[in-house]
Design an enzyme around this catalytic site. Structure first.
Site, PDB file in Angstrom:
ATOM      1  N   ASN A 198      -4.762 -31.885 -28.815  1.00  0.00           N
ATOM      2  CA  ASN A 198      -4.218 -31.923 -27.435  1.00  0.00           C
ATOM      3  C   ASN A 198      -5.332 -32.048 -26.369  1.00  0.00           C
ATOM      4  O   ASN A 198      -6.201 -31.432 -26.371  1.00  0.00           O
ATOM      5  CB  ASN A 198      -3.439 -30.655 -27.105  1.00  0.00           C
ATOM      6  CG  ASN A 198      -2.442 -30.019 -27.947  1.00  0.00           C
ATOM      7  OD1 ASN A 198      -1.754 -30.998 -28.619  1.00  0.00           O
ATOM      8  ND2 ASN A 198      -2.079 -28.944 -28.288  1.00  0.00           N
ATOM      9  N   HIS A 209     -13.177 -27.590 -23.741  1.00  0.00           N
ATOM     10  CA  HIS A 209     -14.058 -27.918 -24.670  1.00  0.00           C
ATOM     11  C   HIS A 209     -13.376 -28.915 -25.785  1.00  0.00           C
ATOM     12  O   HIS A 209     -12.179 -29.008 -26.327  1.00  0.00           O
ATOM     13  CB  HIS A 209     -14.621 -26.767 -25.576  1.00  0.00           C
ATOM     14  CG  HIS A 209     -15.745 -26.885 -26.464  1.00  0.00           C
ATOM     15  ND1 HIS A 209     -16.891 -26.299 -26.166  1.00  0.00           N
ATOM     16  CD2 HIS A 209     -15.699 -27.441 -27.514  1.00  0.00           C
ATOM     17  CE1 HIS A 209     -17.656 -26.673 -27.086  1.00  0.00           C
ATOM     18  NE2 HIS A 209     -17.186 -27.519 -27.852  1.00  0.00           N
ATOM     19  N   HIS A 211     -12.138 -30.491 -28.816  1.00  0.00           N
ATOM     20  CA  HIS A 211     -11.831 -29.810 -29.981  1.00  0.00           C
ATOM     21  C   HIS A 211     -10.118 -30.163 -30.327  1.00  0.00           C
ATOM     22  O   HIS A 211      -9.409 -30.599 -29.622  1.00  0.00           O
ATOM     23  CB  HIS A 211     -11.676 -28.221 -29.915  1.00  0.00           C
ATOM     24  CG  HIS A 211     -10.571 -27.731 -28.783  1.00  0.00           C
ATOM     25  ND1 HIS A 211     -10.526 -27.599 -27.738  1.00  0.00           N
ATOM     26  CD2 HIS A 211      -9.471 -27.101 -29.398  1.00  0.00           C
ATOM     27  CE1 HIS A 211      -9.613 -27.043 -27.187  1.00  0.00           C
ATOM     28  NE2 HIS A 211      -8.990 -26.666 -27.934  1.00  0.00           N
ATOM     29  N   GLN A 213      -6.929 -28.899 -33.615  1.00  0.00           N
ATOM     30  CA  GLN A 213      -6.460 -27.932 -34.231  1.00  0.00           C
ATOM     31  C   GLN A 213      -5.817 -28.170 -35.556  1.00  0.00           C
ATOM     32  O   GLN A 213      -5.533 -29.573 -35.634  1.00  0.00           O
ATOM     33  CB  GLN A 213      -5.271 -27.042 -33.231  1.00  0.00           C
ATOM     34  CG  GLN A 213      -5.884 -26.348 -32.055  1.00  0.00           C
ATOM     35  CD  GLN A 213      -4.890 -25.563 -31.602  1.00  0.00           C
ATOM     36  OE1 GLN A 213      -4.441 -24.498 -31.844  1.00  0.00           O
ATOM     37  NE2 GLN A 213      -4.573 -26.190 -30.344  1.00  0.00           N
TER      38      GLN A 213
END
Length: 383
Positions: A198, A209, A211, A213
């Site tokens: 996202n 940050h 990243h 998932q």
């Protein structure tokens, strides 16, 4: 700390956080990091009980109710970034400097699954009894939300996204996705594994940050269930037919030896791009070294092209659809579906009555028009 060599020169190092959650470092092939990693010396609260999911008898969908997620970090200041390496003033989730890091989410939507498989994690009190059990319809049905949710940190830097990484770093993340897909698919009770990113507050991002998932579901998701039905109603080689149809049309954005990116014929979103491998492969774990090597720069070009459309970064969801663990392995092909609600520099598409309530979509931008703009943007990208 357990160490394991992976493809492309990536090194995997596994350890545990203070509350027993797994933490895995994936070191770049040209890493400057040493072998030793700091121990997580924090004093943490016990892990929350596994969430409960409830069945919507009108649709058969399962809804996970994970109250612990209310306590997750929400747009913290940069100096308290929970995904940055720990410092004396920032007791973050990762105790050491890293290249790529993956760890179990502190406030997961699914899991942990079983106490014996997850160290000190609480046991699931009423786990699903298989896919047939979950398919049964009834009022008031509940099950424990077994599974696992992991956070994938693309970089120790506090700002950016997958698209801002180097080719080497992108290749390391791809290796991490492949490793985690294989490991999570082997866990008891996991039916489907879903890596995603996202990006942007307009999508609902709560941490800036860089990243992504990985969700591991105890059921086959509604979107994949509909896909399996479409394959049953058409042919087992549906993805190959889609690939050939799009390759012969006007919406192709990028085409390599192993991958093709295109705006789909019936795109729903103002920006929507699909990316398919040229051969059938069910998930990241099944990709060859050559396919992983080509994906790293090609995917970066695609993401940077999306950002080149406007003067500011574009919000998106990059969803990597994979075949379920036990069904559809020969028919469901790994594919990326990247979508963005951005329909102009200062306008977003909101899901209003028809889309949100009825699932009946109205497109704002003709797919061919979107493809022309994206193709021009991608062609201007230099890695």
């Amino acid at each position: 700390m357990h160490t394991q060599p992976l493809g492309a020169g990536v090194l995997k190092r596994s350890t545990r956080l203070a509350d027993g959650r797994e933490l895995i470092y994936f070191d770049d092939p040209d890493t400057t990091l040493g072998r030793d990693r700091a121990v997580d010396a924090r004093t943490l609260d016990p892990r929350p009980a596994t969430a409960t999911m409830r069945q919507d008898v009108l649709t058969g969908d399962w809804v996970s109710v994970a109250a612990a997620r209310q306590n997750r970090a929400f747009l913290p200041p940069a100096e308290l970034d929970p995904l940055a390496p720990q410092t004396p003033t920032n007791p973050s989730e990762i105790p050491s400097q890293y290249d790529v890091a993956v760890f179990e989410n502190r406030s997961p939507s699914f899991g942990p699954a079983l106490a014996e498989a997850f160290g000190d994690a609480p046991a699931a009190s009423d786990p699903p009894r298989g896919l047939d059990d979950l398919a049964h319809l009834g009022l008031g049905r509940t099950r424990t939300s077994v599974g696992r949710c992991e956070v994938v940190c693309f970089s120790p830097e506090r700002a950016g996204s997958f698209g801002t990484q180097s080719v080497t770093r992108a290749r390391t993340v791809i290796e991490a996705w492949a490793d985690r897909t294989a490991a999570l698919s082997a866990l008891p009770g996991v039916a489907q594994v879903f890596p995603f990113e996202n990006r942007g507050e307009a999508i609902g991002v709560t941490l800036h940050h860089p990243h992504g998932q990985i969700y591991s579901y105890p059921y086959i998701t509604p979107r994949t269930t509909r896909l399996l039905d479409s394959i049953d109603r058409t042919s087992p080689d549906l993805f190959q037919r889609i690939l050939e149809f799009e390759q012969a049309g006007p919406r192709v954005l990028l085409r390599g030896e192993h991958w093709t990116a295109f705006v789909p014929f019936a795109a729903r979103w103002p920006i929507e791009v699909h990316l398919l491998p040229h051969r059938h492969v069910p998930d990241f774990a099944g990709l060859s070294e050559a396919e992983r090597d080509e994906l790293a720069p090609l995917y970066l070009r695609l993401l940077r092209g999306v950002d080149a459309l406007y003067d500011t970064p574009t919000p998106y969801i990059a969803a990597w659809h994979q075949a379920p663990v036990a069904v559809g392995r020969d028919t469901v092909r790994l594919n990326l579906q990247l979508t963005s609600p951005r329909r102009a520099a200062d306008k977003l598409k909101y899901l209003a009555g028809s889309e949100a309530a009825m699932g009946a979509w109205i497109g704002d931008v003709p797919p061919e028009t979107a493809a022309d703009r994206l193709r021009a943007a991608v062609e201007g990208v230099q890695l």
